[in-house]
Design an enzyme around this catalytic site. Structure first.
Site, short mmCIF file in Angstrom:
data_model
loop_
_atom_site.label_atom_id
_atom_site.label_comp_id
_atom_site.label_asym_id
_atom_site.label_seq_id
_atom_site.Cartn_x
_atom_site.Cartn_y
_atom_site.Cartn_z
N TYR A 50 0.85 -1.21 0.00
CA TYR A 50 0.00 0.00 0.00
C TYR A 50 0.87 1.25 0.00
O TYR A 50 0.37 2.36 -0.22
CB TYR A 50 -0.91 0.08 1.24
N HIS A 108 1.09 -11.25 1.02
CA HIS A 108 -0.03 -10.46 0.47
C HIS A 108 -0.88 -11.24 -0.54
O HIS A 108 -2.09 -11.07 -0.58
CB HIS A 108 0.50 -9.17 -0.16
#
Ligand code: A2P
Length: 269
Positions: A50, A108
């Site tokens: 992110y 992830h």
């Protein structure tokens, strides 16, 4: 509700709702995380991918809330698929967050984002290597819990067959109309807690007429109904908002969706 906990398979407590920070840029994430912490969230979900770990860490440290009372998640990027890179990335995450430890560290995704599973390569060997680096970080006390994200059953079986430390979490997309029943059942069978990201379907459910009518019945906003739906499935929701009022609204979950209405929502596509 925000202070209630699930217990992970290693005995660590995890607050039942996390504040999602996907798509909140590093230079603006300080304020939403600060608002969330003031509103009572004690669990923040970030990711190296992110690009906002630094801002998240700053807000966490500035909050004045004792570190032990907070739960911070980050993730090894989907593109990192070797032991050495994963090891390095964990240290970089700790530096960017500027925290002594990470509460929960996840892979992830099983494949790099530009090489989805449909491309055929499932990255089984690579994920074992990445996971090994995470187990090491766990044993070294750098992370308190480890797990995966976006893993399907085959990906989970690969890790379970080779790991020393069983994953504690699988974070997947979960919302009304997308309940990933088989993956959730597999995780339950193996005592892996499911976290649900995008509980409002990244905002798409806000326009859903049926969900809207149900929210009216309970005199709550659509987002609140969506978040409660995830919780009533025993799944840990990670709602995201960059707006102060909506961050607060999403913590107001003091209502119960009836079994009949849960079944109705389960049937929505
Ligand atoms: P915003 O950030 O402007 O509040 P998800 O959690 O499923 O990813 O959904 C996030 C999306 O839903 C964002 O676009 C967010 O917009 C919006 N959203 C979050 N909470 C609310 C709310 N209480 N009311 C309306 N929209 C919301």
């Amino acid at each position: 509700m925000l202070k209630e906990k699930f217990i992970l398979n290693n005995g660590i407590e995890i607050p039942k709702i996390g504040f999602g920070t996907w798509q909140i840029e590093n230079d603006v994430v300080f304020n939403p995380v600060t608002t969330a912490l003031k509103a009572g969230y004690i669990h923040i979900d970030s990711a190296s991918g992110y690009g906002n770990e630094q801002g998240v860490g700053e807000a966490v440290r500035a909050s004045g809330i004792p570190r032990k009372d907070l739960f911070i998640t980050t993730k090894v990027p989907a593109e990192v698929k070797s032991y050495a890179e994963a090891r390095q990335n964990i240290n970089t995450s700790l530096e960017k967050l500027d925290l002594d430890y990470i509460d929960l560290l996840l892979i992830h995704a099983p494949q790099p984002w530009d090489k989805p599973w449909q491309s055929g390569h499932r990255y089984y060997e690579e994920n074992k290597d990445v996971y090994r680096a995470m187990e090491e970080a766990y044993n070294a006390g750098k992370v308190k819990a480890i797990g995966v994200s976006n893993f399907f059953i085959d990906d989970l079986k690969n890790i379970l067959a080779h790991c020393q430390i069983k994953p504690m979490v699988n974070q997947i997309s979960f919302h009304i109309g997308n309940t990933q029943t088989e993956t959730v059942a597999f995780c339950r069978e193996h005592d892996i807690l499911v976290e649900g990201y995008s509980p409002i379907a990244t905002g798409r459910l806000l326009d859903n007429v049926e969900v809207g009518k149900m929210a009216e019945k309970y005199a709550v906003g659509i987002a609140q109904l969506c978040i409660k739906y995830v919780l009533q499935h025993g799944i840990l929701p990670l709602p995201k908002s960059a707006n102060d009022e909506r961050i607060v609204q999403n913590t107001q979950l003091d209502f119960v969706i009836s079994d009949e209405d849960m079944a109705y929502l389960d049937g929505l596509k």
